[in-house]
Design a protein around this motif. Sequence first.
Motif, PDB file in Angstrom:
ATOM      1  N   HIS A  85       0.846  -1.186   0.000  1.00 16.01           N
ATOM      2  CA  HIS A  85       0.000   0.000   0.000  1.00 16.01           C
ATOM      3  C   HIS A  85       0.884   1.239   0.000  1.00 16.01           C
ATOM      4  O   HIS A  85       2.122   1.138   0.037  1.00 16.01           O
ATOM      5  CB  HIS A  85      -0.913   0.009   1.224  1.00 16.01           C
ATOM      6  CG  HIS A  85      -1.930  -1.085   1.238  1.00 16.01           C
ATOM      7  ND1 HIS A  85      -2.738  -1.351   2.334  1.00 16.01           N
ATOM      8  CD2 HIS A  85      -2.285  -2.003   0.293  1.00 16.01           C
ATOM      9  CE1 HIS A  85      -3.536  -2.375   2.055  1.00 16.01           C
ATOM     10  NE2 HIS A  85      -3.276  -2.781   0.832  1.00 16.01           N
ATOM     11  N   TYR A  87       1.269   3.119   2.415  1.00 17.69           N
ATOM     12  CA  TYR A  87       1.922   3.086   3.739  1.00 17.69           C
ATOM     13  C   TYR A  87       3.364   2.607   3.605  1.00 17.69           C
ATOM     14  O   TYR A  87       4.298   3.231   4.125  1.00 17.69           O
ATOM     15  CB  TYR A  87       1.120   2.155   4.650  1.00 17.69           C
ATOM     16  CG  TYR A  87       1.658   1.980   6.058  1.00 17.69           C
ATOM     17  CD1 TYR A  87       1.122   2.710   7.113  1.00 17.69           C
ATOM     18  CD2 TYR A  87       2.661   1.063   6.336  1.00 17.69           C
ATOM     19  CE1 TYR A  87       1.587   2.533   8.410  1.00 17.69           C
ATOM     20  CE2 TYR A  87       3.138   0.883   7.628  1.00 17.69           C
ATOM     21  CZ  TYR A  87       2.598   1.619   8.666  1.00 17.69           C
ATOM     22  OH  TYR A  87       3.075   1.448   9.954  1.00 17.69           O
ATOM     23  N   GLU A  88       3.557   1.502   2.904  1.00 18.34           N
ATOM     24  CA  GLU A  88       4.900   0.938   2.747  1.00 18.34           C
ATOM     25  C   GLU A  88       5.729   1.725   1.734  1.00 18.34           C
ATOM     26  O   GLU A  88       6.947   1.865   1.892  1.00 18.34           O
ATOM     27  CB  GLU A  88       4.820  -0.529   2.321  1.00 18.34           C
ATOM     28  CG  GLU A  88       4.237  -1.463   3.371  1.00 18.34           C
ATOM     29  CD  GLU A  88       2.719  -1.455   3.402  1.00 18.34           C
ATOM     30  OE1 GLU A  88       2.141  -1.644   4.491  1.00 18.34           O
ATOM     31  OE2 GLU A  88       2.099  -1.250   2.325  1.00 18.34           O
ATOM     32  N   SER A  90       5.632   4.938   1.233  1.00 20.64           N
ATOM     33  CA  SER A  90       6.116   6.124   1.933  1.00 20.64           C
ATOM     34  C   SER A  90       7.308   5.780   2.829  1.00 20.64           C
ATOM     35  O   SER A  90       8.312   6.505   2.852  1.00 20.64           O
ATOM     36  CB  SER A  90       4.988   6.732   2.769  1.00 20.64           C
ATOM     37  OG  SER A  90       5.459   7.821   3.541  1.00 20.64           O
ATOM     38  N   ASP A 117      -5.617   4.122   3.722  1.00 17.44           N
ATOM     39  CA  ASP A 117      -4.329   4.569   4.260  1.00 17.44           C
ATOM     40  C   ASP A 117      -3.841   3.613   5.353  1.00 17.44           C
ATOM     41  O   ASP A 117      -3.166   4.000   6.296  1.00 17.44           O
ATOM     42  CB  ASP A 117      -4.394   6.005   4.775  1.00 17.44           C
ATOM     43  CG  ASP A 117      -5.464   6.218   5.836  1.00 17.44           C
ATOM     44  OD1 ASP A 117      -6.088   5.217   6.263  1.00 17.44           O
ATOM     45  OD2 ASP A 117      -5.672   7.370   6.247  1.00 17.44           O
ATOM     46  N   LYS A 118      -4.205   2.355   5.177  1.00 22.80           N
ATOM     47  CA  LYS A 118      -3.781   1.318   6.120  1.00 22.80           C
ATOM     48  C   LYS A 118      -2.518   0.632   5.610  1.00 22.80           C
ATOM     49  O   LYS A 118      -2.189   0.694   4.432  1.00 22.80           O
ATOM     50  CB  LYS A 118      -4.893   0.288   6.317  1.00 22.80           C
ATOM     51  CG  LYS A 118      -6.162   0.844   6.939  1.00 22.80           C
ATOM     52  CD  LYS A 118      -7.214  -0.243   7.074  1.00 22.80           C
ATOM     53  CE  LYS A 118      -8.431   0.245   7.830  1.00 22.80           C
ATOM     54  NZ  LYS A 118      -9.108   1.371   7.192  1.00 22.80           N
ATOM     55  N   GLN A 119      -1.834  -0.044   6.526  1.00 24.15           N
ATOM     56  CA  GLN A 119      -0.680  -0.823   6.116  1.00 24.15           C
ATOM     57  C   GLN A 119      -1.128  -2.143   5.492  1.00 24.15           C
ATOM     58  O   GLN A 119      -2.223  -2.628   5.751  1.00 24.15           O
ATOM     59  CB  GLN A 119       0.229  -1.124   7.314  1.00 24.15           C
ATOM     60  CG  GLN A 119      -0.389  -2.025   8.375  1.00 24.15           C
ATOM     61  CD  GLN A 119       0.623  -2.499   9.410  1.00 24.15           C
ATOM     62  OE1 GLN A 119       1.174  -3.587   9.305  1.00 24.15           O
ATOM     63  NE2 GLN A 119       0.848  -1.675  10.408  1.00 24.15           N
ATOM     64  N   ALA A 124       4.376  -4.820   5.180  1.00 24.83           N
ATOM     65  CA  ALA A 124       4.927  -4.043   6.292  1.00 24.83           C
ATOM     66  C   ALA A 124       5.804  -4.904   7.203  1.00 24.83           C
ATOM     67  O   ALA A 124       6.771  -4.411   7.791  1.00 24.83           O
ATOM     68  CB  ALA A 124       3.788  -3.415   7.096  1.00 24.83           C
ATOM     69  N   HIS A 140       7.467   5.372  11.996  1.00 27.80           N
ATOM     70  CA  HIS A 140       6.406   5.093  11.025  1.00 27.80           C
ATOM     71  C   HIS A 140       5.368   4.134  11.602  1.00 27.80           C
ATOM     72  O   HIS A 140       4.178   4.254  11.317  1.00 27.80           O
ATOM     73  CB  HIS A 140       7.025   4.499   9.760  1.00 27.80           C
ATOM     74  CG  HIS A 140       6.138   4.588   8.559  1.00 27.80           C
ATOM     75  ND1 HIS A 140       5.996   5.754   7.818  1.00 27.80           N
ATOM     76  CD2 HIS A 140       5.355   3.672   7.940  1.00 27.80           C
ATOM     77  CE1 HIS A 140       5.160   5.540   6.815  1.00 27.80           C
ATOM     78  NE2 HIS A 140       4.756   4.285   6.855  1.00 27.80           N
ATOM     79  N   GLU A 144       0.489   2.650  14.946  1.00 26.25           N
ATOM     80  CA  GLU A 144      -0.262   1.402  14.839  1.00 26.25           C
ATOM     81  C   GLU A 144      -0.708   0.919  16.227  1.00 26.25           C
ATOM     82  O   GLU A 144       0.012   1.068  17.211  1.00 26.25           O
ATOM     83  CB  GLU A 144       0.592   0.322  14.165  1.00 26.25           C
ATOM     84  CG  GLU A 144       1.016   0.668  12.744  1.00 26.25           C
ATOM     85  CD  GLU A 144      -0.168   0.918  11.830  1.00 26.25           C
ATOM     86  OE1 GLU A 144      -1.095   0.093  11.825  1.00 26.25           O
ATOM     87  OE2 GLU A 144      -0.161   1.944  11.120  1.00 26.25           O
ATOM     88  N   TYR A 213      -0.591   8.934   3.368  1.00 22.87           N
ATOM     89  CA  TYR A 213       0.711   8.481   2.880  1.00 22.87           C
ATOM     90  C   TYR A 213       0.998   8.972   1.462  1.00 22.87           C
ATOM     91  O   TYR A 213       2.166   9.177   1.113  1.00 22.87           O
ATOM     92  CB  TYR A 213       0.811   6.967   3.025  1.00 22.87           C
ATOM     93  CG  TYR A 213       0.700   6.576   4.484  1.00 22.87           C
ATOM     94  CD1 TYR A 213       1.726   6.865   5.364  1.00 22.87           C
ATOM     95  CD2 TYR A 213      -0.473   6.012   4.988  1.00 22.87           C
ATOM     96  CE1 TYR A 213       1.612   6.576   6.720  1.00 22.87           C
ATOM     97  CE2 TYR A 213      -0.595   5.714   6.341  1.00 22.87           C
ATOM     98  CZ  TYR A 213       0.452   6.008   7.199  1.00 22.87           C
ATOM     99  OH  TYR A 213       0.336   5.744   8.537  1.00 22.87           O
TER     100      TYR A 213
END
Length: 293
Positions: A85, A87-88, A90, A117-119, A124, A140, A144, A213
């Motif tokens: 996603h 997230y990763e 970024s 905008d979730k991991q 991850a 980062h 969570e 992200y």
Amino acid sequence: MKSFLIFIVKIVLITVLLAVVLDYSYTAVYLNSKSRDKVSDVFKSKARSYDVVILGSSRANNHFVTRIFEKNGLKTFNYGMSGGHLYEASLLLKLMIERNYEIKTLILEADLNLSNDKQSEGVAAKFLPYIHRSEIIKNHFEQELNFNELYYIPFYRYLKFDSKIGSRELFNTIIQKKTVATENGGYYALGVNKKGNMKNNIVSLNPLKRNKYYEEIKQLCKANNIHFIPIMTPMCENVIGMNYFEKVKSTYPEIHNYENVVIENKYFSSCGHMNDNGARKFTSIIVRDFFKK
């Protein structure tokens, strides 16, 4: 009763000690072994220089042919990660900047993943062996809900994500089992004659009004003088709900919409992923439009 309590305390202490030893051992292997994926490849690198870096999910990994950029004089690497996603993406960019990468242009595959905008836990998890060795990674993950367990409980992260960073991956790392993750400049070609799901329905998908992200990546590029090119990549002609891309364009007008430059099913391995022929056709269009003006 006293002897029983002493026995329990001993068991607890032995368990904690074993967890600490295992945590240290697993981490040491990942830190000191040859990279098997794109996360470890970046984490262990220093001061690389690229004309073009590509970030995103499998729709980046399978869609941007590195060699076509290279043939046009552009030193390029495709850091797209299947299942990933924003997230990763970024976090990976943050690590590159921390390691003093010189990046002239960043191409970001930004389309379907703008809807969350979730991991992606599976992707991850690849960062977690290094969470005690990097403030960037620690910070980062801090937001969570399970951060405290991942950071403070020894060996917990390796147990929780055993399929990604557990014993099997540790063994493969120790024996240096070959992977294709960083071959072909990071591009992974999908078979021309292999067909997956050629139907897709994205009617219920909506881009977030502000994807945290995506905004992070955009600001990182601005702060580090990186030319930022966000792109929507193609889907096959059978997709229901293609107005999703119009919604993206309305919400994020700076994103270049290339979802319809390749549409014929013969260019797709599945409805959301082009095969090698499709990727080559698409990449040639991107190089022409952004690097040959």
